[in-house]
Design an enzyme around this catalytic site. Structure first.
Site, PDB file in Angstrom:
ATOM      1  N   PHE A 175     -17.913  14.833 102.443  1.00  0.00           N
ATOM      2  CA  PHE A 175     -17.458  14.793 101.057  1.00  0.00           C
ATOM      3  C   PHE A 175     -18.594  15.083 100.084  1.00  0.00           C
ATOM      4  O   PHE A 175     -19.697  14.541 100.220  1.00  0.00           O
ATOM      5  CB  PHE A 175     -16.916  13.401 100.703  1.00  0.00           C
ATOM      6  CG  PHE A 175     -15.644  13.026 101.386  1.00  0.00           C
ATOM      7  CD1 PHE A 175     -14.411  13.344 100.831  1.00  0.00           C
ATOM      8  CD2 PHE A 175     -15.668  12.336 102.590  1.00  0.00           C
ATOM      9  CE1 PHE A 175     -13.227  12.976 101.457  1.00  0.00           C
ATOM     10  CE2 PHE A 175     -14.491  11.962 103.224  1.00  0.00           C
ATOM     11  CZ  PHE A 175     -13.264  12.296 102.657  1.00  0.00           C
ATOM     12  N   ASP A 176     -18.284  15.914  99.089  1.00  0.00           N
ATOM     13  CA  ASP A 176     -19.094  15.905  97.884  1.00  0.00           C
ATOM     14  C   ASP A 176     -18.871  14.532  97.244  1.00  0.00           C
ATOM     15  O   ASP A 176     -17.943  13.816  97.607  1.00  0.00           O
ATOM     16  CB  ASP A 176     -18.654  17.036  96.958  1.00  0.00           C
ATOM     17  CG  ASP A 176     -19.411  17.051  95.655  1.00  0.00           C
ATOM     18  OD1 ASP A 176     -20.655  17.047  95.700  1.00  0.00           O
ATOM     19  OD2 ASP A 176     -18.759  17.034  94.595  1.00  0.00           O
ATOM     20  N   PHE A 177     -19.684  14.170  96.264  1.00  0.00           N
ATOM     21  CA  PHE A 177     -19.552  12.835  95.684  1.00  0.00           C
ATOM     22  C   PHE A 177     -19.011  12.878  94.259  1.00  0.00           C
ATOM     23  O   PHE A 177     -17.867  12.516  94.002  1.00  0.00           O
ATOM     24  CB  PHE A 177     -20.900  12.111  95.744  1.00  0.00           C
ATOM     25  CG  PHE A 177     -20.795  10.644  95.457  1.00  0.00           C
ATOM     26  CD1 PHE A 177     -19.971   9.841  96.216  1.00  0.00           C
ATOM     27  CD2 PHE A 177     -21.515  10.062  94.421  1.00  0.00           C
ATOM     28  CE1 PHE A 177     -19.852   8.474  95.963  1.00  0.00           C
ATOM     29  CE2 PHE A 177     -21.411   8.707  94.155  1.00  0.00           C
ATOM     30  CZ  PHE A 177     -20.577   7.914  94.926  1.00  0.00           C
ATOM     31  N   ILE A 190     -15.413  18.861 101.845  1.00  0.00           N
ATOM     32  CA  ILE A 190     -14.427  18.581 100.794  1.00  0.00           C
ATOM     33  C   ILE A 190     -15.129  18.420  99.447  1.00  0.00           C
ATOM     34  O   ILE A 190     -16.094  17.649  99.334  1.00  0.00           O
ATOM     35  CB  ILE A 190     -13.657  17.286 101.128  1.00  0.00           C
ATOM     36  CG1 ILE A 190     -12.965  17.418 102.482  1.00  0.00           C
ATOM     37  CG2 ILE A 190     -12.646  16.942 100.026  1.00  0.00           C
ATOM     38  CD1 ILE A 190     -12.605  16.094 103.116  1.00  0.00           C
TER      39      ILE A 190
END
Length: 212
Positions: free
Chosen positions: A7-9, A160
């Protein structure tokens, strides 16, 4: 078979949009009074601070990054919120044996601070920040670094994110990609980069990880 979700944050798991825009406005108003609006700042979300300030003030990059980080740290906790369903979905995915990691252009300490605010530190096996690699997304290095640390093949993970850098970075690394429709830049913007999946809610991931 999908074994891990990367994941991106910012803008993907944690709604930092208001924080980021207000931080940019603070820094830019100081240097260029009246020249930028909050709408202008949306395009700065995603690229690294170095990339952004190189375009705006190439001779003052370090000073502007320092100002940005100072104001951002001071106001971080009061201006961020979790996107709907993030924690409950991640907890269930983890319980089902899906490995979770973060691959972000943020510095590691600020990612960890955000995770603490969310109460999500326990969910992630790996955090890759900008200070862990030489090149940030869309360069494939951070994603390939995460795969190496997790001991995974490219076909076992999905990247993502809410920005073009996440989708392009995933494609450059050879992994599947997913955009999030709650991106501040909008679903139509992300579709231009042809992600393999588009999430309209975090719970969409349950069906995706069950695919062969």
């Amino acid at each position: 078979m999908i074994k891990a979700l990367l994941f991106d944050f910012d803008g993907t798991l944690l709604d930092t949009n208001d924080l980021i825009i207000r931080t940019f406005m603070h820094v830019l108003e100081d240097k260029f009074p009246g020249q930028y609006s909050p709408q202008d700042c949306i395009k700065f979300i995603g690229p690294s601070l170095k990339e952004t300030f190189e375009q705006i003030a190439p001779n003052e990059i370090d000073e502007m990054i320092a100002n940005y980080r100072l104001w951002n740290r001071e106001h971080h906790d009061e201006l961020v919120t979790e996107f709907d369903g993030v924690i409950t979905t991640l907890e269930q995915l983890k319980n089902e044996g899906i490995r979770l990691a973060i691959v972000s252009t943020k510095t590691r300490d600020m990612i960890e601070r955000g995770l603490n605010v969310m109460g999500a530190t326990h969910l992630f096996e790996l955090v890759v920040g900008s200070d862990d690699v030489q090149h940030v997304k869309p360069h494939p290095e951070p994603i390939l670094f995460a795969l190496e640390k997790l001991g995974l093949q490219k076909d076992e993970a999905i990247m993502i994110g809410d920005n073009s850098h996440d989708i392009e970075g995933g494609k450059n690394a050879g992994v599947r990609t997913a955009g999030v429709a709650w991106s501040l830049k909008g679903e139509d913007f992300l579709k231009q980069f042809n992600p393999d999946y588009m999430l309209h809610h975090m719970t969409d991931l349950f069906a995706i990880v069950k695919e062969p």
